[in-house]
Design a protein around this motif. Structure first.
Motif, PDB file in Angstrom:
ATOM      1  N   GLY A  66       0.825  -1.208   0.000  1.00 49.82           N
ATOM      2  CA  GLY A  66       0.000   0.000   0.000  1.00 49.82           C
ATOM      3  C   GLY A  66       0.855   1.251   0.000  1.00 49.82           C
ATOM      4  O   GLY A  66       0.583   2.207  -0.736  1.00 49.82           O
ATOM      5  N   LEU A  67       1.899   1.263   0.812  1.00 50.41           N
ATOM      6  CA  LEU A  67       2.810   2.402   0.859  1.00 50.41           C
ATOM      7  C   LEU A  67       3.540   2.550  -0.462  1.00 50.41           C
ATOM      8  O   LEU A  67       3.705   3.667  -0.976  1.00 50.41           O
ATOM      9  CB  LEU A  67       3.811   2.228   2.004  1.00 50.41           C
ATOM     10  N   THR A  68       3.946   1.435  -1.041  1.00 45.10           N
ATOM     11  CA  THR A  68       4.633   1.471  -2.331  1.00 45.10           C
ATOM     12  C   THR A  68       3.725   2.044  -3.406  1.00 45.10           C
ATOM     13  O   THR A  68       4.156   2.858  -4.225  1.00 45.10           O
ATOM     14  CB  THR A  68       5.090   0.055  -2.731  1.00 45.10           C
ATOM     15  N   ILE A  69       2.472   1.659  -3.395  1.00 43.14           N
ATOM     16  CA  ILE A  69       1.514   2.183  -4.376  1.00 43.14           C
ATOM     17  C   ILE A  69       1.337   3.685  -4.179  1.00 43.14           C
ATOM     18  O   ILE A  69       1.323   4.449  -5.152  1.00 43.14           O
ATOM     19  CB  ILE A  69       0.171   1.435  -4.279  1.00 43.14           C
ATOM     20  N   CYS A  70       1.228   4.126  -2.936  1.00 42.36           N
ATOM     21  CA  CYS A  70       1.081   5.564  -2.665  1.00 42.36           C
ATOM     22  C   CYS A  70       2.297   6.351  -3.156  1.00 42.36           C
ATOM     23  O   CYS A  70       2.153   7.410  -3.770  1.00 42.36           O
ATOM     24  CB  CYS A  70       0.879   5.810  -1.180  1.00 42.36           C
ATOM     25  N   ILE A  71       3.478   5.840  -2.892  1.00 41.21           N
ATOM     26  CA  ILE A  71       4.700   6.510  -3.347  1.00 41.21           C
ATOM     27  C   ILE A  71       4.754   6.524  -4.869  1.00 41.21           C
ATOM     28  O   ILE A  71       5.081   7.550  -5.474  1.00 41.21           O
ATOM     29  CB  ILE A  71       5.950   5.834  -2.749  1.00 41.21           C
TER      30      ILE A  71
ATOM     31  N   VAL B  42       2.260   6.422  -7.010  1.00 41.99           N
ATOM     32  CA  VAL B  42       1.262   7.363  -7.522  1.00 41.99           C
ATOM     33  C   VAL B  42       1.749   8.799  -7.329  1.00 41.99           C
ATOM     34  O   VAL B  42       1.580   9.650  -8.213  1.00 41.99           O
ATOM     35  CB  VAL B  42      -0.105   7.131  -6.852  1.00 41.99           C
ATOM     36  N   SER B  43       2.369   9.085  -6.202  1.00 41.37           N
ATOM     37  CA  SER B  43       2.889  10.437  -5.954  1.00 41.37           C
ATOM     38  C   SER B  43       3.985  10.792  -6.949  1.00 41.37           C
ATOM     39  O   SER B  43       4.004  11.903  -7.499  1.00 41.37           O
ATOM     40  CB  SER B  43       3.447  10.536  -4.535  1.00 41.37           C
ATOM     41  N   VAL B  44       4.891   9.856  -7.205  1.00 42.05           N
ATOM     42  CA  VAL B  44       5.962  10.091  -8.172  1.00 42.05           C
ATOM     43  C   VAL B  44       5.372  10.268  -9.570  1.00 42.05           C
ATOM     44  O   VAL B  44       5.810  11.130 -10.334  1.00 42.05           O
ATOM     45  CB  VAL B  44       6.996   8.944  -8.133  1.00 42.05           C
ATOM     46  N   LEU B  45       4.380   9.468  -9.897  1.00 42.26           N
ATOM     47  CA  LEU B  45       3.719   9.588 -11.197  1.00 42.26           C
ATOM     48  C   LEU B  45       3.065  10.959 -11.347  1.00 42.26           C
ATOM     49  O   LEU B  45       3.197  11.611 -12.394  1.00 42.26           O
ATOM     50  CB  LEU B  45       2.682   8.481 -11.362  1.00 42.26           C
ATOM     51  N   CYS B  46       2.386  11.423 -10.322  1.00 44.06           N
ATOM     52  CA  CYS B  46       1.755  12.757 -10.361  1.00 44.06           C
ATOM     53  C   CYS B  46       2.803  13.848 -10.522  1.00 44.06           C
ATOM     54  O   CYS B  46       2.607  14.808 -11.280  1.00 44.06           O
ATOM     55  CB  CYS B  46       0.933  12.996  -9.104  1.00 44.06           C
ATOM     56  N   LEU B  47       3.905  13.711  -9.820  1.00 44.72           N
ATOM     57  CA  LEU B  47       4.988  14.687  -9.949  1.00 44.72           C
ATOM     58  C   LEU B  47       5.530  14.693 -11.375  1.00 44.72           C
ATOM     59  O   LEU B  47       5.774  15.761 -11.950  1.00 44.72           O
ATOM     60  CB  LEU B  47       6.102  14.373  -8.948  1.00 44.72           C
ATOM     61  N   GLY B  48       5.694  13.518 -11.958  1.00 39.29           N
ATOM     62  CA  GLY B  48       6.154  13.420 -13.345  1.00 39.29           C
ATOM     63  C   GLY B  48       5.186  14.069 -14.311  1.00 39.29           C
ATOM     64  O   GLY B  48       5.598  14.779 -15.235  1.00 39.29           O
TER      65      GLY B  48
END
Length: 107
Positions: free
Chosen positions: A41-46, A48-54
């Motif tokens: 779950g934490l990996t998915i959140c990270i 998704v956050s990196v994807l949004c930043l990209g």
């Protein structure tokens, strides 16, 4: 109640009961990720956050490219208008001078 249930409820004589402080110490010793679900779950959140930043970076870059292209097009349009004015002045000047000469000859 049976003796087994009473033993579970009140603790069996001979067992060492853990105090609240000991439980907290044990919980501190446990790894932060108790099971695979927490870690995934934490990996998915990270991710998704990196994807949004990209995506934000891509949008920023594309926006700046579009803005520079618009500025370039506006500059070309201004240059074309300016050259059209210069060209039209060059074309109008002989007509005006010819008409002026004609008026002066009549007087």
């Amino acid at each position: 109640m049976s003796k087994m249930e009473e033993g579970q409820k009140w603790g069996v004589a001979g067992e060492k009961r853990s105090t609240r402080g000991e439980q907290q110490q044990q919980s501190l010793k446990q790894p932060l990720w108790r099971n695979w679900r927490d870690l995934s779950g934490l990996t998915i959140c990270i991710a998704v956050s990196v994807l949004c930043l990209g995506v934000c970076i891509v949008v920023f870059v594309r926006t700046s490219e579009l803005q520079s292209r618009i500025v370039s097009m506006e500059q070309k349009q201004r240059d074309a208008q300016l050259s059209a004015w210069v060209l039209s002045l060059e074309q109008v000047e002989p007509v005006i001078l010819g008409r002026l000469d004609q008026i002066l000859e009549e007087v």
